[in-house]
Design an enzyme around this catalytic site. Structure first.
Site, PDB file in Angstrom:
ATOM      1  N   ARG A  51      13.698 110.482  60.050  1.00 28.78           N
ATOM      2  CA  ARG A  51      13.517 109.038  60.296  1.00 28.78           C
ATOM      3  C   ARG A  51      12.264 108.502  60.028  1.00 28.78           C
ATOM      4  O   ARG A  51      12.047 107.529  59.282  1.00 28.78           O
ATOM      5  CB  ARG A  51      14.004 108.677  61.657  1.00 28.78           C
ATOM      6  CG  ARG A  51      15.698 108.241  61.731  1.00 28.78           C
ATOM      7  CD  ARG A  51      15.985 108.775  63.137  1.00 28.78           C
ATOM      8  NE  ARG A  51      15.730 110.212  63.190  1.00 28.78           N
ATOM      9  CZ  ARG A  51      16.747 111.062  62.676  1.00 28.78           C
ATOM     10  NH1 ARG A  51      17.845 110.649  62.264  1.00 28.78           N
ATOM     11  NH2 ARG A  51      16.450 112.277  62.975  1.00 28.78           N
ATOM     12  N   THR A  52      11.079 109.106  60.713  1.00 31.38           N
ATOM     13  CA  THR A  52       9.869 108.666  60.657  1.00 31.38           C
ATOM     14  C   THR A  52       9.124 108.649  59.471  1.00 31.38           C
ATOM     15  O   THR A  52       8.744 107.415  58.917  1.00 31.38           O
ATOM     16  CB  THR A  52       8.764 109.152  61.844  1.00 31.38           C
ATOM     17  OG1 THR A  52       9.577 109.419  62.830  1.00 31.38           O
ATOM     18  CG2 THR A  52       7.645 108.557  61.880  1.00 31.38           C
ATOM     19  N   LYS A  80      -3.686 126.877  53.456  1.00 30.38           N
ATOM     20  CA  LYS A  80      -4.568 127.711  53.018  1.00 30.38           C
ATOM     21  C   LYS A  80      -5.835 127.513  54.147  1.00 30.38           C
ATOM     22  O   LYS A  80      -7.009 128.031  53.924  1.00 30.38           O
ATOM     23  CB  LYS A  80      -5.516 127.130  51.682  1.00 30.38           C
ATOM     24  CG  LYS A  80      -4.130 127.092  50.746  1.00 30.38           C
ATOM     25  CD  LYS A  80      -4.790 126.581  49.246  1.00 30.38           C
ATOM     26  CE  LYS A  80      -3.742 125.984  48.414  1.00 30.38           C
ATOM     27  NZ  LYS A  80      -4.234 124.998  47.572  1.00 30.38           N
ATOM     28  N   ARG A 101       1.815 112.881  61.052  1.00 30.91           N
ATOM     29  CA  ARG A 101       2.774 113.681  62.189  1.00 30.91           C
ATOM     30  C   ARG A 101       2.021 115.024  62.196  1.00 30.91           C
ATOM     31  O   ARG A 101       1.789 115.557  60.991  1.00 30.91           O
ATOM     32  CB  ARG A 101       4.133 113.817  62.009  1.00 30.91           C
ATOM     33  CG  ARG A 101       4.752 114.553  62.963  1.00 30.91           C
ATOM     34  CD  ARG A 101       6.339 114.497  62.763  1.00 30.91           C
ATOM     35  NE  ARG A 101       6.640 113.374  63.272  1.00 30.91           N
ATOM     36  CZ  ARG A 101       8.158 113.064  63.628  1.00 30.91           C
ATOM     37  NH1 ARG A 101       9.148 113.964  63.607  1.00 30.91           N
ATOM     38  NH2 ARG A 101       8.647 111.893  64.137  1.00 30.91           N
ATOM     39  N   HIS A 129       4.225 109.000  70.347  1.00 30.64           N
ATOM     40  CA  HIS A 129       5.273 108.726  69.020  1.00 30.64           C
ATOM     41  C   HIS A 129       5.098 107.228  69.049  1.00 30.64           C
ATOM     42  O   HIS A 129       6.121 106.594  69.589  1.00 30.64           O
ATOM     43  CB  HIS A 129       6.679 109.245  69.214  1.00 30.64           C
ATOM     44  CG  HIS A 129       7.171 109.321  68.021  1.00 30.64           C
ATOM     45  ND1 HIS A 129       6.591 108.557  66.691  1.00 30.64           N
ATOM     46  CD2 HIS A 129       8.195 109.920  67.609  1.00 30.64           C
ATOM     47  CE1 HIS A 129       7.543 108.820  65.801  1.00 30.64           C
ATOM     48  NE2 HIS A 129       8.468 109.643  66.080  1.00 30.64           N
TER      49      HIS A 129
HETATM   50  N1   CP Z   1      12.798 109.826  65.928  1.00 31.86           N
HETATM   51  C1   CP Z   1      12.090 110.578  65.183  1.00 31.86           C
HETATM   52  O1   CP Z   1      10.777 110.803  65.435  1.00 31.86           O
HETATM   53  O2   CP Z   1      13.078 111.303  64.250  1.00 31.86           O
HETATM   54  P1   CP Z   1      12.387 112.006  63.158  1.00 31.86           P
HETATM   55  O3   CP Z   1      11.873 113.621  63.928  1.00 31.86           O
HETATM   56  O4   CP Z   1      13.620 112.224  62.214  1.00 31.86           O
HETATM   57  O5   CP Z   1      11.276 111.450  62.335  1.00 31.86           O
END
Ligand code: CP
Length: 304
Positions: A51-52, A80, A101, A129
């Site tokens: 999703r993100t 590396k 991320r 998040h």
């Molecule tokens: N909600 C969320 O962060 O989903 P993903 O891990 O799929 O990005």
């Protein structure tokens, strides 16, 4: 230039404006279809995501911009031994904005210190998040009609669930918020959150381990997955993974107005039989994620 590491980096007024912009983007997508023409978003994902990452990319494409990036540490030069600081210095010359991320808490913050483009934390370890929180706020505001005077139940892995930590921090800024924290004792919220965010601010909350006993009192039930990737041993994960399963029988105990949110992905914690219940809004929530990320990109690029 501004970075977003935490939802609290935005004031309540800024959040209101961001949500209003996202709502306008939903209603009038054509108005924004070329606003990012010539701009590039880099998605640097050192940890898996559906999703993100894809909603960030869809957001930039909806705005007429382009995307580049990597979807795992293994497919980047991190494999590396390259540091996050060096990576972002390079990416700063390839893109105009970056969503990152990383499994290490604070890695996007380190990136922001070495970056000459805005960096957005797209999830750092068990910490924060923020864009999921913005998504959650937009979902609650649009579907519940308000962000104040709500009794919110968080259920599942409240220890490692970064979406829970971020959303609790954001919701305490609104009046009349009460939390019911439903988890096995081992997966309760971290001490710093209990002390600094709840107790010091006198926010009403209870910690319980029986969902049936409290579900009838909730306005929002925020379900979470037990975060296998953050456990130190598999035995503990297996013992705790099915602590809570929301099914039709449990939904029968809830009020007709309660909304069920989940950041997704789900594993077992919501039975698929719940998906058709009009109170189950987690797929709609994922859709809202595109619009709030569109709004955030436009604001950080100072285009609105
Ligand atoms: N909600 C969320 O962060 O989903 P993903 O891990 O799929 O990005």
């Amino acid at each position: 230039m501004r970075h977003i590491m935490n939802a609290l980096d935005l004031s309540v007024e800024e959040l209101d404006k961001l949500m209003a912009l996202a709502k306008d983007m939903m209603a009038h997508p054509d108005k924004y279809a070329e606003i990012c023409k010539g701009k590039k978003l880099a998605t640097c994902f050192y940890e898996p995501s559906t999703r993100t990452r894809l909603s960030f990319e869809a957001a930039m494409l909806n705005l007429g911009g382009s995307v580049l990036g990597f979807s795992s540490a293994d497919s980047s030069s991190a494999a590396k031994g390259e540091s996050v600081a060096d990576t972002i210095r390079v990416i700063s010359s390839y893109a105009d904005i970056c969503a990152m991320r990383h499994p290490k808490e604070g890695a996007p913050l380190v990136a922001s210190m070495h970056s000459s483009i805005p960096v957005i934390n797209a999830g750092d370890g068990g910490h924060n998040h923020p864009t999921q929180t913005l998504t959650d706020l937009l979902t609650i505001k649009n579907l519940k009609g308000r962000l104040d005077h709500l009794k919110i139940g968080f259920c599942g892995d409240l220890k490692f669930g970064r979406t829970v930590h971020s959303l609790i921090g954001a919701m305490v800024r609104y009046p009349g918020i009460e939390f019911v924290l439903i988890s096995p004792p081992e997966l309760r919220i971290p001490d710093y959150l209990r002390k600094e965010t709840l107790e010091e601010k006198n926010i009403p909350f209870q910690e319980v381990s029986d969902l049936d006993a409290v579900i009838g009192d909730l306005d929002i039930l925020y379900m979470t997955r037990v975060q296998r990737e953050r456990f130190f041993n598999e035995e503990d994960y297996i013992r705790l993974r099915d602590s809570f399963i929301l099914d039709k029988a449990k939904m029968d105990l809830a009020s007709k107005d309660m909304l069920v949110l989940h950041p997704l992905p789900r594993v077992n914690e919501i039975a698929t039989e719940v998906d058709d219940d009009p109170r189950a809004v987690y797929f709609k929530q994922a859709e809202f994620g595109v619009y709030i990320r569109m709004a955030l990109i436009v604001v950080l690029l100072e285009l609105a």
